[in-house]
Each structure stands twice: as C-alpha cells, then as structure tokens.
Motif scaffolding. Sequence first.
Motif, short mmCIF file in Angstrom:
data_model
loop_
_atom_site.label_atom_id
_atom_site.label_comp_id
_atom_site.label_asym_id
_atom_site.label_seq_id
_atom_site.Cartn_x
_atom_site.Cartn_y
_atom_site.Cartn_z
N LEU A 1 0.83 -1.20 0.00
CA LEU A 1 0.00 0.00 0.00
C LEU A 1 0.87 1.26 0.00
CD1 LEU A 1 -2.75 -0.86 2.66
CD2 LEU A 1 -2.96 -0.96 0.17
N ARG A 2 0.49 2.21 -0.82
CA ARG A 2 1.16 3.51 -0.83
C ARG A 2 0.41 4.46 0.08
NH1 ARG A 2 0.60 5.90 -6.07
NH2 ARG A 2 1.90 7.57 -5.21
N LEU A 3 1.16 5.26 0.83
CA LEU A 3 0.58 6.30 1.66
C LEU A 3 1.11 7.64 1.20
CD1 LEU A 3 0.19 3.70 3.45
CD2 LEU A 3 0.36 5.23 5.43
N ILE A 4 0.22 8.61 1.05
CA ILE A 4 0.62 9.95 0.64
C ILE A 4 0.00 10.97 1.58
CG2 ILE A 4 1.02 9.36 -1.79
CD1 ILE A 4 -1.73 10.40 -2.44
N ASP A 5 0.72 12.09 1.77
CA ASP A 5 0.20 13.13 2.67
C ASP A 5 -0.72 14.07 1.90
OD1 ASP A 5 1.71 15.02 1.27
OD2 ASP A 5 3.23 15.24 2.83
N PRO A 6 -1.36 15.02 2.58
CA PRO A 6 -2.31 15.90 1.88
C PRO A 6 -1.72 16.69 0.73
CG PRO A 6 -2.66 16.01 4.26
CD PRO A 6 -1.40 15.23 4.04
N ASP A 7 -0.39 16.84 0.69
CA ASP A 7 0.26 17.55 -0.41
C ASP A 7 0.72 16.61 -1.51
OD1 ASP A 7 -0.02 20.10 0.82
OD2 ASP A 7 1.71 19.66 2.10
N GLY A 8 0.38 15.33 -1.41
CA GLY A 8 0.72 14.38 -2.45
C GLY A 8 2.10 13.76 -2.31
N ARG A 9 2.78 14.01 -1.21
CA ARG A 9 4.12 13.46 -1.01
C ARG A 9 4.05 12.05 -0.44
NH1 ARG A 9 6.05 18.88 2.01
NH2 ARG A 9 4.27 18.14 3.25
N GLU A 10 4.97 11.20 -0.89
CA GLU A 10 5.01 9.83 -0.42
C GLU A 10 5.39 9.77 1.06
OE1 GLU A 10 4.47 6.82 -1.95
OE2 GLU A 10 3.91 7.68 -3.89
N LEU A 11 4.71 8.92 1.79
CA LEU A 11 5.01 8.69 3.20
C LEU A 11 5.58 7.28 3.36
CD1 LEU A 11 1.71 10.12 4.74
CD2 LEU A 11 3.98 11.16 4.85
N PRO A 12 6.25 7.02 4.47
CA PRO A 12 6.74 5.66 4.72
C PRO A 12 5.59 4.65 4.69
CG PRO A 12 7.74 7.18 6.27
CD PRO A 12 6.68 7.95 5.54
N ARG A 13 5.88 3.44 4.21
CA ARG A 13 4.86 2.39 4.18
C ARG A 13 4.47 2.00 5.61
NH1 ARG A 13 4.60 0.08 -1.18
NH2 ARG A 13 5.30 1.81 -2.51
N LEU A 14 3.37 1.31 5.73
CA LEU A 14 2.91 0.88 7.05
C LEU A 14 3.92 -0.05 7.71
CD1 LEU A 14 -0.81 0.10 6.17
CD2 LEU A 14 -0.03 1.98 7.62
N SER A 15 4.19 0.17 8.97
CA SER A 15 5.02 -0.75 9.73
C SER A 15 4.20 -1.99 10.07
CB SER A 15 5.51 -0.09 11.02
OG SER A 15 4.41 0.12 11.91
N HIS A 16 4.87 -3.03 10.56
CA HIS A 16 4.15 -4.23 10.96
C HIS A 16 3.18 -3.92 12.09
CE1 HIS A 16 7.75 -6.66 9.26
NE2 HIS A 16 6.82 -6.49 8.34
N SER A 17 3.60 -3.09 13.03
CA SER A 17 2.72 -2.72 14.13
C SER A 17 1.48 -2.01 13.62
CB SER A 17 3.46 -1.83 15.14
OG SER A 17 2.57 -1.32 16.11
N GLU A 18 1.67 -1.08 12.66
CA GLU A 18 0.53 -0.34 12.13
C GLU A 18 -0.42 -1.24 11.35
OE1 GLU A 18 2.45 4.11 11.48
OE2 GLU A 18 2.88 2.52 10.01
N ALA A 19 0.15 -2.12 10.52
CA ALA A 19 -0.69 -3.05 9.78
C ALA A 19 -1.45 -3.95 10.73
CB ALA A 19 0.17 -3.87 8.82
N GLY A 20 -0.77 -4.40 11.79
CA GLY A 20 -1.43 -5.24 12.78
C GLY A 20 -2.56 -4.51 13.48
N ARG A 21 -2.37 -3.23 13.76
CA ARG A 21 -3.44 -2.47 14.41
C ARG A 21 -4.65 -2.34 13.50
NH1 ARG A 21 -0.72 2.89 16.58
NH2 ARG A 21 1.16 2.17 15.49
N LEU A 22 -4.43 -2.20 12.20
CA LEU A 22 -5.56 -2.15 11.27
C LEU A 22 -6.30 -3.49 11.23
CD1 LEU A 22 -4.13 -0.08 8.28
CD2 LEU A 22 -5.53 0.71 10.20
N GLN A 23 -5.61 -4.56 11.63
CA GLN A 23 -6.25 -5.88 11.72
C GLN A 23 -6.79 -6.14 13.13
OE1 GLN A 23 -7.66 -7.77 9.71
NE2 GLN A 23 -6.31 -9.40 8.98
N GLY A 24 -6.63 -5.16 14.01
CA GLY A 24 -7.21 -5.27 15.35
C GLY A 24 -6.30 -5.80 16.43
#
Length: 329
Positions: free
Chosen positions: A264-287
């Motif tokens: 997954l690509r993440l971009i900020d409100p100005d269209g700039r690329e952000l770091p990809r999701l970390s494992h912790s972040e992806a895990g949190r999206l899975q609960g």
Amino acid sequence: MNATQAVHLFAGPGGLEVGAMDRGVHGVGIEWDANAVATRRAAGLPTIHGDVRKHGPADFPQATVLTGGPPCQTFTVAGAGAGRAALADVLGAVKRMGVREAVDPAVLGDERTGLVLEPLRWVLEAADAGRPYEAVVLEQVQQVQQVWDAYAEVLRAEGYSVATGVLRTEQYGLPQTRRRAVLVARLGGPVALPEPSRRPYRRGVAQDAGDARLAPWVSMGEALPERGPFTVVSNYGTGGDPKNRGRRTSGEPAFTVTGKISRLRLIDPDGRELPRLSHSEAGRLQGFPADWPWSGSDISQQIGNACPPPLATALIEAVLQRQPAAEAA
C-alpha cells in the motif's frame, strides 16, 4: 473458577486467542506455518507446531470450545478458485461426514480445499467420544458461507443451536472493511450471531450519520493517530481495471487487509510519499495490540491471514453469552 479451555485450529498468529482471552477463554493453538508459530511463541501463546490433520479431540480432553479459520487461498476471489470450483463436492462431503461416511479429502483436488472439512471432523469425533464441544466458532472468507450453512445442518442434527452469516467487521470495531463468513454453535441453549455495535461504513456517508443507537465506525486515523492525515492508495485495481487504484483517506476505514498490505502507498495531503505501514501499524488495522510481537518472516501475510481480534471477541461473547473477563470478575 477454572478458565474455559479451547483448542484453536489453524491458529495463525493468534487473532482468535486475543479475542477469546478477552472473554476468559484460554487454550492451545495448532499451526503448521513456522512464521506464524514464531509470532505465537513470542506472544507467549501455547502452541503446537503441526498439522491439524495429525491431531484430534482425544489429544485435548479438557477443551470445551473449538475454534478455527481454515486456509482461504482456494476459496478467496483473489486466488485461483480451486475451492470454489469444488464447492459442490465439498458440500457433498459435509453431508456424508454427518452420517459418518468416510470422506477422502484428496477427491477435492488442492489439499488446502480439504482442510475446510477439518473442524467438522473434530466436532464429530468429540461427539462420538461422548465429550462434545460446548461451543464452536468458525470464520473464513465470505465465499465459504455455503460450507458453513452445510455444517449447520449437520451440527443441528447433533443437538447444537447454530447461527451462520456474513459479518462486516467495521461494525465490530475494526478500522477496516472486511467481510467474513462465520459460524457459531452452542450446546445447551440458543445462539445468535453477535449484534453489531457500530454503524456500517458507506462511502461518502459521514461517520456520525446513521443509526444513533450504534457507535460510529473506526477510521484508520483513529487507529494510527501518530500518522496524521494521509491517503492510502490500494494495491488492487477497482472496477476490474488494475490501473484504477482505489483510494481512502485516514478519515475512513482501511481496505480489506491482505498479505499484500506492505504494498500500500501512503501519501500526505500535499501528495508526497510517506513511509509504508510498519508491521505494528498493519497489525493495528487488523485489530491487534500495537505491541504484538510479530516474528519470523512473511509478516504481512501473517497479518493478512489473521482473524481480527475484535471479531473474535464478538463471536466468543455471542456463543458463550459472556461479558468481558474484567466485568465478570
């Protein structure tokens, strides 16, 4: 009071256990994948690294709850579809098992397809041994709903009350839109699917709109507040066009988390690329908790394959009709 004991088939990195333990249910998980086993052991979860086909209820005589989420690769629309193609044979196998006819899973083709029959084997073996499970919880991709419906007919003949259906996980507190086919079964009393606690997500509909009796769904931004505002660009195409990547803002729930979430690509409100999701972040999206000790390799796949803990909590609560462990104390 002794804790309720469970055996978790195809236990993965521990999603069902997180939800079950929240309702005072403890037990052991059986998992063949070494990477998921590494995560489980890092989390301190009792684990057997092995094949569920090599075990049975007699190995776990204290367990009164059975849970499972068989492999989905042959049933999901993202796969080749061998399981969906063999659906009629799978449904026939379920019926034959119910009347105690021998079934050779090899006739179903891909051996992963035959694994969807394993929870039923365990239930029937336990019943035939005079130690039936008091409760059964199963979850899978929504394409398996017909299999769970066939299970339900067999389990009712064994004296269970059974409920099946496809649930929207954002209605159970997951910051993600994910639909799962579930089965809950109970001896000794009626059972029903868990009532949703949150509103369904509708694209373009405000988070605070809808049924006032239900809480709003949870957004990615609420799950990942340290990120600030962002937009997710999906790794899948939409509308059948692989170039037409879906987009959601951090003010919405995530797309269904899959083993390709690291793309997954993440971009900020100005269209700039952000770091990809970390494992912790992806895990949190899975609960999962933020500090879940993801270990081994292929962690994105572990996360994508896991049962979301908030859904597991709701299912266990429904089948055991039990309040949170802290409230019940």
